[in-house]
Design a protein around this motif. Structure first.
Motif, short mmCIF file in Angstrom:
data_model
loop_
_atom_site.label_atom_id
_atom_site.label_comp_id
_atom_site.label_asym_id
_atom_site.label_seq_id
_atom_site.Cartn_x
_atom_site.Cartn_y
_atom_site.Cartn_z
N MET A 162 -47.79 14.59 -19.95
CA MET A 162 -48.95 14.17 -20.73
C MET A 162 -49.17 15.11 -21.91
SD MET A 162 -53.00 14.05 -19.92
CE MET A 162 -53.12 15.78 -20.20
N TRP A 163 -49.11 16.41 -21.67
CA TRP A 163 -49.37 17.36 -22.76
C TRP A 163 -48.27 17.29 -23.81
CZ3 TRP A 163 -54.01 18.45 -23.35
CH2 TRP A 163 -54.85 18.59 -22.27
N TRP A 182 -46.62 14.57 -24.59
CA TRP A 182 -46.90 13.34 -25.31
C TRP A 182 -48.04 13.53 -26.30
CZ3 TRP A 182 -51.14 10.05 -25.56
CH2 TRP A 182 -50.90 8.80 -26.12
N VAL A 183 -49.13 14.15 -25.84
CA VAL A 183 -50.30 14.37 -26.69
C VAL A 183 -49.95 15.25 -27.89
CG1 VAL A 183 -52.57 15.49 -26.78
CG2 VAL A 183 -52.02 13.95 -24.90
N LEU A 184 -49.28 16.37 -27.64
CA LEU A 184 -48.92 17.28 -28.72
C LEU A 184 -47.94 16.63 -29.69
CD1 LEU A 184 -48.61 20.64 -26.76
CD2 LEU A 184 -50.38 20.00 -28.40
N ARG A 241 -47.78 13.44 -30.46
CA ARG A 241 -48.53 12.50 -31.30
C ARG A 241 -49.41 13.23 -32.31
NH1 ARG A 241 -45.25 10.40 -28.62
NH2 ARG A 241 -45.19 8.24 -27.97
N ILE A 242 -50.08 14.30 -31.89
CA ILE A 242 -50.95 15.05 -32.81
C ILE A 242 -50.13 15.67 -33.94
CG2 ILE A 242 -52.39 17.12 -33.00
CD1 ILE A 242 -53.47 16.43 -30.20
N TYR A 284 -51.09 10.19 -16.04
CA TYR A 284 -50.41 11.49 -16.09
C TYR A 284 -51.16 12.55 -15.31
CZ TYR A 284 -47.07 10.05 -19.64
OH TYR A 284 -46.06 9.46 -20.31
#
Length: 137
Positions: A30-31, A33-35, A37-38, A24
């Motif tokens: 990417m951000w 996806w990361v947010l 998941r968190i 990414y």
């Protein structure tokens, strides 16, 4: 056989290249996806704690009342703002993912910014009213 500088440069270029499209590299995808998941993990752990503290009612109503009284603190009020923020982002981003899956992926970046904008507007409507209630008691 000695190698010339031109040959060495071309070998270094081919060995240090990464395949295109595999990372990414910090883009909005990417951000998002990361947010997602968190926030999903945070919501899961909240639900786990909520089920456990609610189960105390059957074991000991006094223990349940003690736990609930600990939740009525300003720190937990701030935690509730974080929880609502996580739920709202996760919900809006989930709708964005559905739109991308069924509509068109080329609008992914624009939809991410729409999600952030809706999240900010929602939190600006919720947080002040909630924090006034938390800190006025």
């Amino acid at each position: 056989m000695p190698q010339t500088a031109g040959t060495l440069d071309s070998q270094q270029k081919t060995t240090s290249r990464r395949p295109a499209g595999t990372l990414y590299r910090g883009n909005t995808g990417m951000w998002s996806w990361v947010l997602h998941r968190i926030t999903g993990v945070a919501i899961f752990f909240f639900l786990l704690v909520h089920i456990l503290d609610t189960a105390l009612v059957r074991l000991s109503p006094e223990a349940y009342n003690a736990v609930i009284s600990q939740y009525q603190t300003p720190i937990m009020g701030l935690g509730e703002v974080a929880l609502v923020g996580a739920i709202v982002f996760h919900a809006f981003n989930g709708l964005r993912i559905i739109l991308i899956d069924f509509w068109n992926a080329k609008y992914q970046r624009v939809l991410f910014y729409v999600v952030i904008g809706l999240w900010v507007v929602t939190m600006l409507g919720f947080a002040p009213r909630h924090l006034i209630n938390v800190f006025s008691h």
